[in-house]
Scaffold this motif. Structure first.
Motif, PDB file in Angstrom:
ATOM      1  N   ASP A 112       0.847  -1.188   0.000  1.00  0.00           N
ATOM      2  CA  ASP A 112       0.000   0.000   0.000  1.00  0.00           C
ATOM      3  C   ASP A 112       0.886   1.243   0.000  1.00  0.00           C
ATOM      4  O   ASP A 112       2.041   1.212   0.425  1.00  0.00           O
ATOM      5  N   TYR A 113       0.349   2.341  -0.477  1.00  0.00           N
ATOM      6  CA  TYR A 113       1.121   3.576  -0.551  1.00  0.00           C
ATOM      7  C   TYR A 113       0.174   4.757  -0.708  1.00  0.00           C
ATOM      8  O   TYR A 113      -0.999   4.591  -1.073  1.00  0.00           O
ATOM      9  N   VAL A 114       0.681   5.947  -0.439  1.00  0.00           N
ATOM     10  CA  VAL A 114      -0.044   7.182  -0.701  1.00  0.00           C
ATOM     11  C   VAL A 114       0.334   7.663  -2.088  1.00  0.00           C
ATOM     12  O   VAL A 114       1.511   7.898  -2.379  1.00  0.00           O
ATOM     13  N   ARG A 115      -0.654   7.783  -2.944  1.00  0.00           N
ATOM     14  CA  ARG A 115      -0.397   8.235  -4.305  1.00  0.00           C
ATOM     15  C   ARG A 115      -0.596   9.744  -4.411  1.00  0.00           C
ATOM     16  O   ARG A 115      -1.574  10.290  -3.903  1.00  0.00           O
ATOM     17  N   SER A 116       0.323  10.408  -5.061  1.00  0.00           N
ATOM     18  CA  SER A 116       0.203  11.843  -5.333  1.00  0.00           C
ATOM     19  C   SER A 116       0.890  12.117  -6.668  1.00  0.00           C
ATOM     20  O   SER A 116       1.489  11.218  -7.277  1.00  0.00           O
ATOM     21  N   TYR A 117       0.790  13.354  -7.122  1.00  0.00           N
ATOM     22  CA  TYR A 117       1.412  13.749  -8.390  1.00  0.00           C
ATOM     23  C   TYR A 117       2.118  15.089  -8.202  1.00  0.00           C
ATOM     24  O   TYR A 117       1.683  15.924  -7.407  1.00  0.00           O
ATOM     25  N   ALA A 118       3.192  15.270  -8.937  1.00  0.00           N
ATOM     26  CA  ALA A 118       3.904  16.555  -8.914  1.00  0.00           C
ATOM     27  C   ALA A 118       4.245  16.937 -10.350  1.00  0.00           C
ATOM     28  O   ALA A 118       4.719  16.101 -11.123  1.00  0.00           O
ATOM     29  N   GLU A 119       3.972  18.188 -10.699  1.00  0.00           N
ATOM     30  CA  GLU A 119       4.362  18.708 -12.014  1.00  0.00           C
ATOM     31  C   GLU A 119       5.316  19.873 -11.797  1.00  0.00           C
ATOM     32  O   GLU A 119       4.977  20.854 -11.133  1.00  0.00           O
ATOM     33  N   ASN A 120       6.531  19.749 -12.343  1.00  0.00           N
ATOM     34  CA  ASN A 120       7.565  20.771 -12.218  1.00  0.00           C
ATOM     35  C   ASN A 120       7.660  21.570 -13.505  1.00  0.00           C
ATOM     36  O   ASN A 120       7.585  21.001 -14.609  1.00  0.00           O
TER      37      ASN A 120
ATOM     38  N   THR B 291       7.564  20.900 -18.814  1.00  0.00           N
ATOM     39  CA  THR B 291       7.046  20.467 -17.521  1.00  0.00           C
ATOM     40  C   THR B 291       7.256  18.961 -17.404  1.00  0.00           C
ATOM     41  O   THR B 291       7.222  18.238 -18.405  1.00  0.00           O
ATOM     42  N   GLU B 292       7.462  18.516 -16.187  1.00  0.00           N
ATOM     43  CA  GLU B 292       7.586  17.090 -15.884  1.00  0.00           C
ATOM     44  C   GLU B 292       6.496  16.727 -14.873  1.00  0.00           C
ATOM     45  O   GLU B 292       6.494  17.230 -13.758  1.00  0.00           O
ATOM     46  N   TYR B 293       5.595  15.858 -15.301  1.00  0.00           N
ATOM     47  CA  TYR B 293       4.467  15.438 -14.469  1.00  0.00           C
ATOM     48  C   TYR B 293       4.750  14.020 -13.991  1.00  0.00           C
ATOM     49  O   TYR B 293       4.897  13.098 -14.807  1.00  0.00           O
ATOM     50  N   LEU B 294       4.845  13.816 -12.671  1.00  0.00           N
ATOM     51  CA  LEU B 294       5.286  12.548 -12.108  1.00  0.00           C
ATOM     52  C   LEU B 294       4.241  11.968 -11.171  1.00  0.00           C
ATOM     53  O   LEU B 294       3.660  12.680 -10.340  1.00  0.00           O
ATOM     54  N   GLU B 295       4.006  10.672 -11.301  1.00  0.00           N
ATOM     55  CA  GLU B 295       3.207   9.950 -10.320  1.00  0.00           C
ATOM     56  C   GLU B 295       4.131   9.533  -9.178  1.00  0.00           C
ATOM     57  O   GLU B 295       5.202   8.966  -9.407  1.00  0.00           O
ATOM     58  N   LEU B 296       3.703   9.821  -7.946  1.00  0.00           N
ATOM     59  CA  LEU B 296       4.541   9.542  -6.781  1.00  0.00           C
ATOM     60  C   LEU B 296       3.855   8.527  -5.870  1.00  0.00           C
ATOM     61  O   LEU B 296       2.659   8.633  -5.590  1.00  0.00           O
ATOM     62  N   HIS B 297       4.629   7.537  -5.418  1.00  0.00           N
ATOM     63  CA  HIS B 297       4.159   6.582  -4.414  1.00  0.00           C
ATOM     64  C   HIS B 297       4.944   6.843  -3.136  1.00  0.00           C
ATOM     65  O   HIS B 297       6.163   6.654  -3.110  1.00  0.00           O
TER      66      HIS B 297
ATOM     67  N   GLY C 103       5.819   9.618  -2.103  1.00  0.00           N
ATOM     68  CA  GLY C 103       6.778  10.666  -2.419  1.00  0.00           C
ATOM     69  C   GLY C 103       7.865  10.276  -3.389  1.00  0.00           C
ATOM     70  O   GLY C 103       8.712  11.104  -3.732  1.00  0.00           O
ATOM     71  N   VAL C 104       7.872   9.025  -3.860  1.00  0.00           N
ATOM     72  CA  VAL C 104       8.911   8.535  -4.775  1.00  0.00           C
ATOM     73  C   VAL C 104       8.323   8.375  -6.170  1.00  0.00           C
ATOM     74  O   VAL C 104       7.230   7.812  -6.332  1.00  0.00           O
ATOM     75  N   SER C 105       9.046   8.857  -7.195  1.00  0.00           N
ATOM     76  CA  SER C 105       8.571   8.758  -8.564  1.00  0.00           C
ATOM     77  C   SER C 105       8.369   7.302  -8.962  1.00  0.00           C
ATOM     78  O   SER C 105       9.262   6.468  -8.837  1.00  0.00           O
ATOM     79  N   LYS C 106       7.165   7.000  -9.445  1.00  0.00           N
ATOM     80  CA  LYS C 106       6.822   5.624  -9.779  1.00  0.00           C
ATOM     81  C   LYS C 106       5.637   5.638 -10.733  1.00  0.00           C
ATOM     82  O   LYS C 106       4.676   6.372 -10.534  1.00  0.00           O
ATOM     83  N   GLY C 107       5.691   4.811 -11.772  1.00  0.00           N
ATOM     84  CA  GLY C 107       4.544   4.681 -12.659  1.00  0.00           C
ATOM     85  C   GLY C 107       4.540   5.732 -13.748  1.00  0.00           C
ATOM     86  O   GLY C 107       5.503   5.904 -14.484  1.00  0.00           O
ATOM     87  N   GLU C 108       3.454   6.492 -13.841  1.00  0.00           N
ATOM     88  CA  GLU C 108       3.240   7.418 -14.952  1.00  0.00           C
ATOM     89  C   GLU C 108       4.164   8.630 -14.881  1.00  0.00           C
ATOM     90  O   GLU C 108       4.394   9.200 -13.822  1.00  0.00           O
ATOM     91  N   LYS C 109       4.679   9.010 -16.056  1.00  0.00           N
ATOM     92  CA  LYS C 109       5.449  10.244 -16.187  1.00  0.00           C
ATOM     93  C   LYS C 109       5.073  10.885 -17.517  1.00  0.00           C
ATOM     94  O   LYS C 109       5.024  10.214 -18.537  1.00  0.00           O
ATOM     95  N   ILE C 110       4.799  12.180 -17.488  1.00  0.00           N
ATOM     96  CA  ILE C 110       4.453  12.916 -18.709  1.00  0.00           C
ATOM     97  C   ILE C 110       5.415  14.095 -18.851  1.00  0.00           C
ATOM     98  O   ILE C 110       5.540  14.912 -17.946  1.00  0.00           O
ATOM     99  N   ILE C 111       6.091  14.158 -19.996  1.00  0.00           N
ATOM    100  CA  ILE C 111       6.965  15.283 -20.306  1.00  0.00           C
ATOM    101  C   ILE C 111       6.278  16.144 -21.357  1.00  0.00           C
ATOM    102  O   ILE C 111       5.934  15.659 -22.443  1.00  0.00           O
TER     103      ILE C 111
END
Length: 273
Positions: free
Chosen positions: A171-179, A191-197, A199-207
């Motif tokens: 289990d994990y807390v999912r969040s997203y960050a776009e820089n 921009t770099e859009y990251l899926e975080l588990h 707080g760690v980048s994991k899964g989806e990434k959109i550039i």
């Protein structure tokens, strides 16, 4: 005594006039009244419905209404959306908050409100956005906007109502960050859009990359509340190439690119209709 009454009356009139005065427009920019949606979308069904967005403003020069919008269409058509003039978006202000909702003017169909609750800072920049979810409170989003030197540098997206079992290793807390990244001219480059588990980048990434800027003034800078204009509103000038690349678990899953050939007025400014 008459002189004192006269001075009091004059001050009262001036005070009332200031309260009702429009928000100062230091750049003396004209407000956009009509926009061609082709500036933002390339995945809609072409039609002859006079495709355009028309914009209305309140007495304080704030965006109050966008007329025209899109409806989803089946994927089998090869498109994502179809334009209709029978959809509008309203912007309702209360102190430093804005409520944004969609409506239909047609008796043939309804649209979801897609409610968004926006908080603004003293510079009228978005500092927080709440996006309720009518089907599940667990999917309600909250976004925090971070600025540096008056430029947006990060958007953090969280789901405050999602349960989390810290004792479960799966289990994990999912969040997203776009820089957000800019060039020396103040134009958004990437921009770099990251899926975080947790707080760690994991899964989806959109550039997302923004290129081939012109030297014309950006007419969309005051339209950050308009979702279609959001990325365009962040730069000094106007990008003419946009590329979106998606990865999942570091593997490329999708890439698309779009270019525009703009027309310009005799004074060098972009034509936006």
């Amino acid at each position: 005594m008459k002189l004192l009454k006269f001075l009091f009356l004059a001050l009262f009139i001036i005070s009332c006039s200031n309260d009702d005065a429009p928000v100062n427009n230091p750049d003396n920019e004209s407000l956009l009244k009509e926009i061609n949606p082709d500036l933002f979308y390339s995945d809609f069904v072409p039609n002859s419905d006079g495709m355009k967005f028309t914009l209305e403003y309140d007495s304080n020069q704030r965006l109050a209404k966008k007329n025209g919008g899109f409806l989803p269409v089946p994927a089998s058509t090869g498109y994502v959306r179809v334009y209709t003039k029978d959809v509008y978006t309203s912007f309702v202000y209360s102190n430093n908050t804005v409520t944004i909702e969609d409506f239909s003017t047609s008796s043939d169909f309804e649209v979801g409100k897609n409610t968004k609750l926006i908080s603004l800072n003293s510079s009228n920049q978005i500092i927080a956005k709440e996006i309720p979810n009518t089907s599940s409170t667990y999917l309600a989003k909250k976004q925090i906007f971070t600025y540096s030197e008056n430029k947006l540098v990060k958007i953090t997206t969280t789901y405050p109502n999602v349960p989390y079992d810290a004792s479960d290793p799966n289990d994990y807390v999912r969040s997203y960050a776009e820089n957000f990244y800019y060039d020396a001219n103040g134009n958004l480059t990437k921009t770099e859009y990251l899926e975080l588990h947790n707080g760690v980048s994991k899964g989806e990434k959109i550039i997302r990359t923004f290129e081939d800027y012109d030297s014309a003034t950006n007419p969309f800078k005051k339209l950050q509340l308009l979702e279609e204009c959001f990325y365009r509103s962040l730069s000094k000038n106007n990008y003419r190439k946009y590329t979106e690349t998606k990865y999942y678990d570091d593997a490329l899953s999708y890439e698309s690119s779009r270019t525009w050939v703009f027309s310009y007025e005799s004074n060098g400014q972009i034509k936006i209709k």
